[in-house]
Design an enzyme around this catalytic site. Structure first.
Site, PDB file in Angstrom:
ATOM      1  N   HIS A   1       1.381  -1.529   0.577  1.00 12.27           N
ATOM      2  CA  HIS A   1       0.295  -0.071  -0.222  1.00 12.27           C
ATOM      3  C   HIS A   1       1.013   1.675  -0.458  1.00 12.27           C
ATOM      4  O   HIS A   1       1.459   1.716   0.837  1.00 12.27           O
ATOM      5  CB  HIS A   1      -1.206  -0.003   1.532  1.00 12.27           C
ATOM      6  CG  HIS A   1      -2.091   1.084   1.170  1.00 12.27           C
ATOM      7  ND1 HIS A   1      -3.071   1.568   0.608  1.00 12.27           N
ATOM      8  CD2 HIS A   1      -1.753   2.279   1.525  1.00 12.27           C
ATOM      9  CE1 HIS A   1      -4.230   2.813   0.604  1.00 12.27           C
ATOM     10  NE2 HIS A   1      -2.689   3.088   1.512  1.00 12.27           N
ATOM     11  N   CYS A   2       1.187   2.209  -0.716  1.00 11.81           N
ATOM     12  CA  CYS A   2       1.801   3.516  -1.559  1.00 11.81           C
ATOM     13  C   CYS A   2       0.742   4.234  -0.113  1.00 11.81           C
ATOM     14  O   CYS A   2      -0.101   5.268  -1.059  1.00 11.81           O
ATOM     15  CB  CYS A   2       2.085   3.166  -2.619  1.00 11.81           C
ATOM     16  SG  CYS A   2       2.713   4.552  -3.039  1.00 11.81           S
ATOM     17  N   VAL A   3       1.828   4.957   0.032  1.00 11.89           N
ATOM     18  CA  VAL A   3       0.521   6.264   1.000  1.00 11.89           C
ATOM     19  C   VAL A   3       0.763   7.237   0.055  1.00 11.89           C
ATOM     20  O   VAL A   3      -0.468   8.222   0.193  1.00 11.89           O
ATOM     21  CB  VAL A   3       1.482   6.397   1.963  1.00 11.89           C
ATOM     22  CG1 VAL A   3       0.797   5.819   3.820  1.00 11.89           C
ATOM     23  CG2 VAL A   3       2.749   7.258   2.655  1.00 11.89           C
TER      24      VAL A   3
END
Ligand SMILES: [Zn+2]
Ligand SMILES: [Zn+2]
Length: 338
Positions: free
Chosen positions: A180-182
């Site tokens: 998951h890429c913030v």
């Protein structure tokens, strides 16, 4: 201690910290992670419980729920760098008759980067729901070590396909889950890994092109003003020939924002460039970050294979070109070659 040494120590410490985190991440028994655990336990004893609860709530909101904070931060940093580039570097370089194509390159890269940023954040990464789970269930074979058949996700209650993982932030299972890429506020999965790769490449190119232009401008200033042939008077009143340390300090005092921006974009180019190389390595070997990270758990440290440690082998690699093709045109059950 002069400015140049302080700046080099700062850059060295930032790069060393990142290296240590990369090397030791996932190794729970390693010295740095034991030290961090010990340090956090000591800090927890010193901080009042109410402050701890508030900090936990804030950290949970930041890292465990979808929010735009990092997207906004990312846009602010880009606006600051491009604002400085447009306001000072572009004009000065134009006066020194730099090539217009060369000067417009960062804007072209910014347009490409923005396009792929939107694609990364808006594309469905491969969300698995009860209605579409059959489409993903037989795309990849279960390796029997990292991915076992017949397991349901306890949160979404869908049958978990091989290589899928539940994302706690997006609250859903994702096909060929990477991470998951913030920074793009989305999961990176089967359907947006290709966009993520171009996004990282364009981001590295943007930082590198601005770094090259700013560095070339400062070098031109040094050459045109014959700064290297000059002299300066030190603290003891002695006249000394201008050395690299003096020139950097002089440039910092004359063009403080440009020198600061140059340091920032150099560090950024190294960090994002290294991360792009790592992501490219994963693509070429047909692994996801999730699989690369977990594979350390399955590596047998015994001299002989023991019953506790079943050796992990990546069964998904099809050779470099096959692996690239799979990221460019992700597999689903309907598109799978038989
Ligand atoms: Zn799930
Ligand atoms: Zn996610």
């Amino acid at each position: 201690m002069d400015f140049l040494i302080l700046f080099l120590i700062y850059v060295f410490l930032v790069l060393l910290s990142i290296l240590v985190v990369c090397i030791y991440s996932g190794r729970k028994q390693s010295f740095p992670s034991r030290y961090v655990t010990w340090l956090s336990q000591v800090l927890l004893c010193l901080i009042p419980s109410q402050v701890q609860e508030t900090a936990q709530r804030v950290l949970h909101k930041l890292f465990h729920t979808r929010n735009c904070l990092f997207v906004v931060l990312h846009l602010i940093l880009e606006a600051l760098v491009y604002g400085e580039y447009t306001w000072e570097v572009f004009g000065y370089c134009k006066e020194l008759e730099f090539s217009t194509v060369f000067l417009l390159l960062p804007y072209l890269l910014l347009t490409v980067n923005m396009g792929f940023f939107i694609l990364c954040s808006k594309t469905n990464p491969g969300s698995i729901t009860k209605s579409n789970q059959d489409l993903f269930l037989h795309v990849y074979a279960y390796d029997g070590v990292m991915f076992e058949s017949g397991i349901d996700c306890s949160t979404c209650e869908v049958r978990k396909p091989a290589r899928a993982k539940h994302c706690g932030v997006c609250n859903g299972c994702v096909h060929r889950f990477d991470h998951h890429c913030v920074w793009v506020n989305n999961c990176i999965g089967a359907f947006n890994t290709r966009y993520f790769l171009v996004y990282l490449l364009s981001l590295t190119s943007m930082a590198a092109s601005i770094a090259i232009l700013a560095a070339t401008f400062l070098i031109e200033v040094v050459i045109l003003s014959n700064m290297m042939l000059g002299y300066y008077t030190d603290d003891k009143g002695q006249e000394r020939p201008a050395d690299a340390s003096f020139i950097v300090q002089h440039l910092f005092l004359t063009f403080p924002r440009i020198v600061f921006m140059l340091g920032f974009v150099i560090v950024l180019s190294i960090i994002i460039g290294s991360y792009f190389c790592f992501t490219l390595y994963l693509v070429l070997t047909n692994q996801t970050s999730n699989e690369w990270f977990k594979s350390a758990r399955y590596k047998c440290s015994c001299s002989q294979h023991c019953s506790r440690h079943r050796g992990y082998k990546n069964i998904y690699s099809k050779g470099i070109w096959g692996n690239i093709a799979e990221v460019v045109k992700p597999l689903t059950n309907t598109g799978k070659r038989k």
